[in-house]
Design a protein around this motif. Structure first.
Motif, short mmCIF file in Angstrom:
data_model
loop_
_atom_site.label_atom_id
_atom_site.label_comp_id
_atom_site.label_asym_id
_atom_site.label_seq_id
_atom_site.Cartn_x
_atom_site.Cartn_y
_atom_site.Cartn_z
N HIS A 24 0.82 -1.21 0.00
CA HIS A 24 0.00 0.00 0.00
C HIS A 24 0.85 1.27 0.00
O HIS A 24 0.36 2.34 -0.35
N PHE A 25 2.11 1.16 0.40
CA PHE A 25 2.99 2.32 0.37
C PHE A 25 3.22 2.77 -1.08
O PHE A 25 3.15 3.97 -1.39
N ARG A 26 3.47 1.81 -1.98
CA ARG A 26 3.69 2.14 -3.39
C ARG A 26 2.45 2.77 -4.01
O ARG A 26 2.56 3.55 -4.97
N THR A 27 1.29 2.45 -3.48
CA THR A 27 0.04 2.93 -4.07
C THR A 27 -0.04 4.45 -4.07
O THR A 27 -0.71 5.04 -4.93
N LEU A 56 -13.44 8.85 2.00
CA LEU A 56 -13.18 7.45 1.69
C LEU A 56 -12.16 7.32 0.56
O LEU A 56 -12.26 8.02 -0.45
N ALA A 57 -11.19 6.44 0.75
CA ALA A 57 -10.18 6.18 -0.28
C ALA A 57 -10.00 4.68 -0.42
O ALA A 57 -10.19 3.92 0.52
N GLY A 58 -9.62 4.26 -1.63
CA GLY A 58 -9.37 2.86 -1.90
C GLY A 58 -8.00 2.67 -2.51
O GLY A 58 -7.67 3.28 -3.53
N PHE A 59 -7.17 1.83 -1.88
CA PHE A 59 -5.83 1.53 -2.37
C PHE A 59 -5.93 0.29 -3.26
O PHE A 59 -6.14 -0.82 -2.76
N ALA A 60 -5.80 0.48 -4.56
CA ALA A 60 -6.12 -0.58 -5.52
C ALA A 60 -5.08 -1.69 -5.54
O ALA A 60 -3.87 -1.44 -5.66
N HIS A 61 -5.55 -2.94 -5.42
CA HIS A 61 -4.73 -4.13 -5.62
C HIS A 61 -4.80 -4.56 -7.08
O HIS A 61 -3.81 -4.99 -7.66
N GLU A 62 -6.00 -4.46 -7.65
CA GLU A 62 -6.24 -4.77 -9.05
C GLU A 62 -7.18 -3.70 -9.60
O GLU A 62 -8.04 -3.18 -8.87
N THR A 98 -10.34 -3.67 -7.06
CA THR A 98 -10.32 -4.35 -5.77
C THR A 98 -9.40 -3.57 -4.86
O THR A 98 -8.23 -3.36 -5.18
N CYS A 99 -9.93 -3.08 -3.74
CA CYS A 99 -9.21 -2.09 -2.93
C CYS A 99 -9.16 -2.44 -1.45
O CYS A 99 -10.05 -3.12 -0.92
N TRP A 100 -8.14 -1.93 -0.81
CA TRP A 100 -8.10 -1.77 0.65
C TRP A 100 -8.76 -0.43 0.93
O TRP A 100 -8.34 0.61 0.39
N LEU A 101 -9.81 -0.42 1.74
CA LEU A 101 -10.58 0.79 2.00
C LEU A 101 -10.10 1.48 3.27
O LEU A 101 -9.89 0.83 4.30
#
Length: 257
Positions: free
Chosen positions: A4-7, A135-141, A239-242
């Motif tokens: 998530h740091f790179r995001t 609200l923010a989403g850190f995208a995995h895909e 697909t995100c970490w929220l």
């Protein structure tokens, strides 16, 4: 495990991470909490680095961890029905909420989000309460389509596809624990998008404002997660970490601008 740091343009590379943490502790603003302090470093472009420090005797502090965040101005109205501290890190935790853009009594759908200032803003808060969330989403895909028509065409080959606007709280399915709970598949219309440069590292990342079912969310992504260049008016699915911070709640003064 997704980085998530790179995001948002930071890095977990040992050769650089130690320097980033030192700068965050030295330059970050201080938020006090029952179990310690947060050092919040905002080098620019919306990227934030939150360093968690446990409080020891006197003025002593102990590094407990660090997490990236994004200063989102996307907003979602919600009913917060539950809060859960991280059992391993007292300064971190999650909220459990229902999206409620029109003030519905029970909301549209549930979701969970990690809260970077959990110990300061939620640890002693009673539930339920109504809130406006950033609200923010850190995208995995992440995938995107140039138009709604293109997205609808893709669904013909994907019977299990999602509605044009939806937020599926996959982290609440099964027996997920910890950060895995704060995951969702976000689908919606792209209202704004651009690449940004994190001034602390000179690394690029994508910020995509998405209008989804029940509100808006800023989706962030590392460059290698995004194929091509998304366009305004297109459809995105990620697909995100929220993550979320409380902007205001039940008539209280806003906690962030």
């Amino acid at each position: 495990m997704p980085d998530h740091f790179r995001t948002v343009g930071f890095t977990l590379e040992p050769s650089e991470l130690q320097s980033l943490l030192k700068r965050a502790v030295g330059r970050g603003s201080v938020i006090e909490a029952p179990n310690g302090d947060y050092r919040v470093w905002t080098p620019g472009a919306g990227a934030e680095l939150w360093v968690n420090l446990y409080r020891l005797d006197g003025e002593k502090r102990k590094l407990a961890g660090a997490t990236p965040h994004f200063a989102s101005d996307a907003r979602m109205h919600a009913i917060v029905e539950g809060i859960e501290p991280n059992p391993d890190f007292a300064l971190e935790g999650e909220l459990y909420a229902w999206a409620s853009p029109g003030g519905e009594e029970h909301g549209l759908y549930p979701f969970s989000a990690s809260v970077p200032d959990f110990d300061a803003s939620l640890a002693k808060r009673g539930v339920p309460f109504r809130a406006v969330l950033a609200l923010a989403g850190f995208a995995h895909e992440l995938r995107w389509w140039p138009s709604d028509a293109a997205y609808q065409q893709s669904l013909r080959d994907e019977p299990t596809g999602f509605a044009t606007t939806s937020l599926l709280p996959i982290g609440l399915f099964g027996s997920n624990a910890g950060r895995a709970r704060s995951q969702g598949i976000v689908t919606g219309t792209i209202r704004a998008c651009e690449t940004r440069i994190n001034p602390a590292t000179e690394r690029a990342f994508w910020r995509i404002r998405v209008e989804t079912y029940g509100g808006e969310i800023d989706v962030l992504a590392a460059p290698d997660v995004v194929a091509g260049e998304p366009i305004v008016g297109g459809i995105v699915r990620a697909t995100c970490w929220l993550t979320a911070r409380i902007v205001s709640s039940d008539g209280a003064e806003p906690s962030i601008n």
